[in-house]
Design an enzyme around this catalytic site. Structure first.
Site, PDB file in Angstrom:
ATOM      1  N   HIS A 185       3.670  56.325  65.262  1.00  0.00           N
ATOM      2  CA  HIS A 185       2.900  55.765  66.370  1.00  0.00           C
ATOM      3  C   HIS A 185       3.244  56.447  67.691  1.00  0.00           C
ATOM      4  O   HIS A 185       2.362  56.700  68.515  1.00  0.00           O
ATOM      5  CB  HIS A 185       3.155  54.260  66.469  1.00  0.00           C
ATOM      6  CG  HIS A 185       2.458  53.612  67.612  1.00  0.00           C
ATOM      7  ND1 HIS A 185       3.121  53.168  68.729  1.00  0.00           N
ATOM      8  CD2 HIS A 185       1.139  53.359  67.833  1.00  0.00           C
ATOM      9  CE1 HIS A 185       2.248  52.662  69.582  1.00  0.00           C
ATOM     10  NE2 HIS A 185       1.047  52.760  69.061  1.00  0.00           N
TER      11      HIS A 185
ATOM     12  N   GLU B 232       1.260  59.532  67.954  1.00  0.00           N
ATOM     13  CA  GLU B 232      -0.136  59.322  68.330  1.00  0.00           C
ATOM     14  C   GLU B 232      -0.277  59.467  69.847  1.00  0.00           C
ATOM     15  O   GLU B 232      -1.259  60.020  70.348  1.00  0.00           O
ATOM     16  CB  GLU B 232      -0.587  57.929  67.883  1.00  0.00           C
ATOM     17  CG  GLU B 232      -2.025  57.599  68.264  1.00  0.00           C
ATOM     18  CD  GLU B 232      -2.333  56.128  68.128  1.00  0.00           C
ATOM     19  OE1 GLU B 232      -3.046  55.600  69.004  1.00  0.00           O
ATOM     20  OE2 GLU B 232      -1.867  55.502  67.155  1.00  0.00           O
ATOM     21  N   HIS B 233       0.727  58.992  70.573  1.00  0.00           N
ATOM     22  CA  HIS B 233       0.722  59.099  72.032  1.00  0.00           C
ATOM     23  C   HIS B 233       1.170  60.477  72.504  1.00  0.00           C
ATOM     24  O   HIS B 233       0.562  61.060  73.407  1.00  0.00           O
ATOM     25  CB  HIS B 233       1.630  58.021  72.635  1.00  0.00           C
ATOM     26  CG  HIS B 233       1.099  56.630  72.470  1.00  0.00           C
ATOM     27  ND1 HIS B 233       0.350  55.996  73.435  1.00  0.00           N
ATOM     28  CD2 HIS B 233       1.187  55.751  71.435  1.00  0.00           C
ATOM     29  CE1 HIS B 233       0.007  54.786  73.019  1.00  0.00           C
ATOM     30  NE2 HIS B 233       0.520  54.615  71.808  1.00  0.00           N
TER      31      HIS B 233
ATOM     32  N   GLU C  48       3.850  48.774  75.160  1.00  0.00           N
ATOM     33  CA  GLU C  48       2.896  48.269  74.166  1.00  0.00           C
ATOM     34  C   GLU C  48       3.600  47.336  73.188  1.00  0.00           C
ATOM     35  O   GLU C  48       3.063  46.288  72.811  1.00  0.00           O
ATOM     36  CB  GLU C  48       2.259  49.440  73.410  1.00  0.00           C
ATOM     37  CG  GLU C  48       1.236  49.006  72.380  1.00  0.00           C
ATOM     38  CD  GLU C  48       0.649  50.167  71.584  1.00  0.00           C
ATOM     39  OE1 GLU C  48       0.061  49.904  70.523  1.00  0.00           O
ATOM     40  OE2 GLU C  48       0.801  51.336  72.006  1.00  0.00           O
TER      41      GLU C  48
END
Length: 412
Positions: free
Chosen positions: A48, A51-52, A126
């Site tokens: 994840h 992804e950023h 997040e």
């Protein structure tokens, strides 16, 4: 039927091309065969995080979004426990921009301290906002380790805990990138008013010189059969009590996937479904109730969820849910009921395939599961499912010893 052509580059990159001359928009979808299940248990959340990070600039392009916006393009990405998927839509005359951008970040991210710190902060925020400080946000942080004892599905895509991202070093990040984000671990799918010759030329030009990575062989620990019922009760500052029941089911590649998917649809797809009609409408126990499958590449979960109305206990709701499951086990389903959910599935697939992005994404995922042609075979695979198969599989999975239950109670 979705027509497509397929080829591979020498470095192992698989490429799928679907020609659709009815739209001026082209979809460019790049799927990496890496997800949260590929992480070290002491360093979770990396898929994840990437992804950023992939939007934080690459060797020759410091700003990914800028050049894309200039040519009328849009992009986004998502990460699951199984895959990381990046996609771009843009006018067909500007398709080469997508190849330029995606190949540069596959070749080498910028790997700057600034980019790592910025994206680390975004991911940590997040984690806190969506999982720790939002009502019911930590459900999967609780349910996954309850249902899984060994398999890496026991942690969520966001990671097990914030400190794993806080403590991630540049060396950790680079090692994860060069292990997983290689052409031989990726599937590129392009859909729109394009030709195979055009896409093959662009793929070779932009991706052809990127070296392949080492051949990865997954050796994930297999989740043992669950032989004892598990449960966990928590209290949280939420408006209503909620119930979550998770049963172990087959993998996405198993023939029973289509059977269990239809069981979930019979129970809760639409207002005419069993759970809506009986538990919400007739008995008035819940404000919402749902049944769905996780659809994971390895053995996944069948999940029942319900949010209690005021004055209704979770035990009442649980009993009502178990009664509905027992009805399927004992009596099966009617042919009319089964055909109805098959028709809904077929129409949803047909509607979804009107979008070039959905077609590009669907082809890439089908290729990863088995073969790209699976996208055309699934209509028939659902159609072939019988009521007897549904009843047999329901008996197999809906056993108390195969279930993990989370009682998520509101602080009074």
């Amino acid at each position: 039927m979705i027509q497509y052509e397929k080829f591979s580059l020498e470095n192992g990159l698989k490429v799928l091309v679907h020609t659709d001359k009815t739209t001026p928009i082209v979809a460019f979808n790049l799927l990496y065969d890496v997800g949260a299940r590929d992480e070290n248990e002491e360093r979770t959340g990396f898929a994840h995080l990437f992804e950023h990070l992939m939007f934080g600039g690459s060797e020759n392009i410091p700003n990914f979004d800028g050049p894309l916006q200039e040519v009328g393009g849009e992009n986004n990405a998502f990460t699951s426990n199984d895959i990381t998927n990046y996609y771009i839509t843009l006018p067909k005359q500007n398709i080469e921009t997508a190849f330029w951008l995606e190949s540069d970040r596959m070749k080498s991210l910028a790997f700057t301290d600034k980019s790592l710190e910025v994206q680390r902060s975004v991911v940590i925020e997040e984690f806190k906002q969506r999982y720790l400080n939002q009502p019911y946000g930590d459900v999967w942080l609780l349910l996954r380790p309850l249902a899984y004892s060994r398999h890496p599905y026991k942690w969520a895509t966001i990671g097990k805990e914030v400190k794993h991202i806080e403590e991630a070093t540049m060396d950790d990040v680079k090692a994860f990138f060069y292990r997983h984000y290689r052409p031989n671990n990726a599937i590129l799918s392009v859909a729109g008013d394009v030709t195979k010759v055009q896409i093959e030329t662009l793929a070779k030009k932009w991706f052809g010189d990127i070296p392949a990575g080492e051949k990865l062989v997954r050796a994930l620990p297999k989740e043992p059969e669950q032989l004892l019922e598990r449960s966990l009760t928590v209290e949280r500052d939420v408006p209503s009590d909620a119930l979550y029941k998770a049963y172990h089911i087959c993998s996405r590649t198993d023939e029973n996937y289509y059977v269990v998917d239809l069981i979930s649809d019979i129970l809760s797809r639409g207002d005419s479904s069993r759970l809506y009609q009986r538990i919400i409408k007739e008995q008035g126990l819940c404000s919402n109730v749902n049944a769905y499958i996780t659809g994971d590449m390895d053995e996944g979960l069948f999940v029942l969820t319900a949010t209690a109305n005021d004055g209704v206990s979770l035990e009442q709701i649980e009993l009502a849910l178990l009664n509905e499951i027992e009805l399927i086990i004992e009596q099966g389903v009617t042919q009319e009921e089964l055909q109805k959910v098959k028709n809904k599935m077929e129409s949803a697939q047909a509607f979804g395939n009107t979008s070039v992005l959905n077609k590009a994404m669907g082809l890439a995922i089908a290729e990863l599961i088995k073969d790209a042609d699976l996208i055309n075979q699934e209509k028939e695979l659902y159609a072939q499912v019988t009521g007897e198969q549904l009843q047999t599989y329901a008996k197999r999975i809906f056993k108390p010893t195969n279930c993990s239950t989370l009682y998520y109670k509101s602080k009074k």
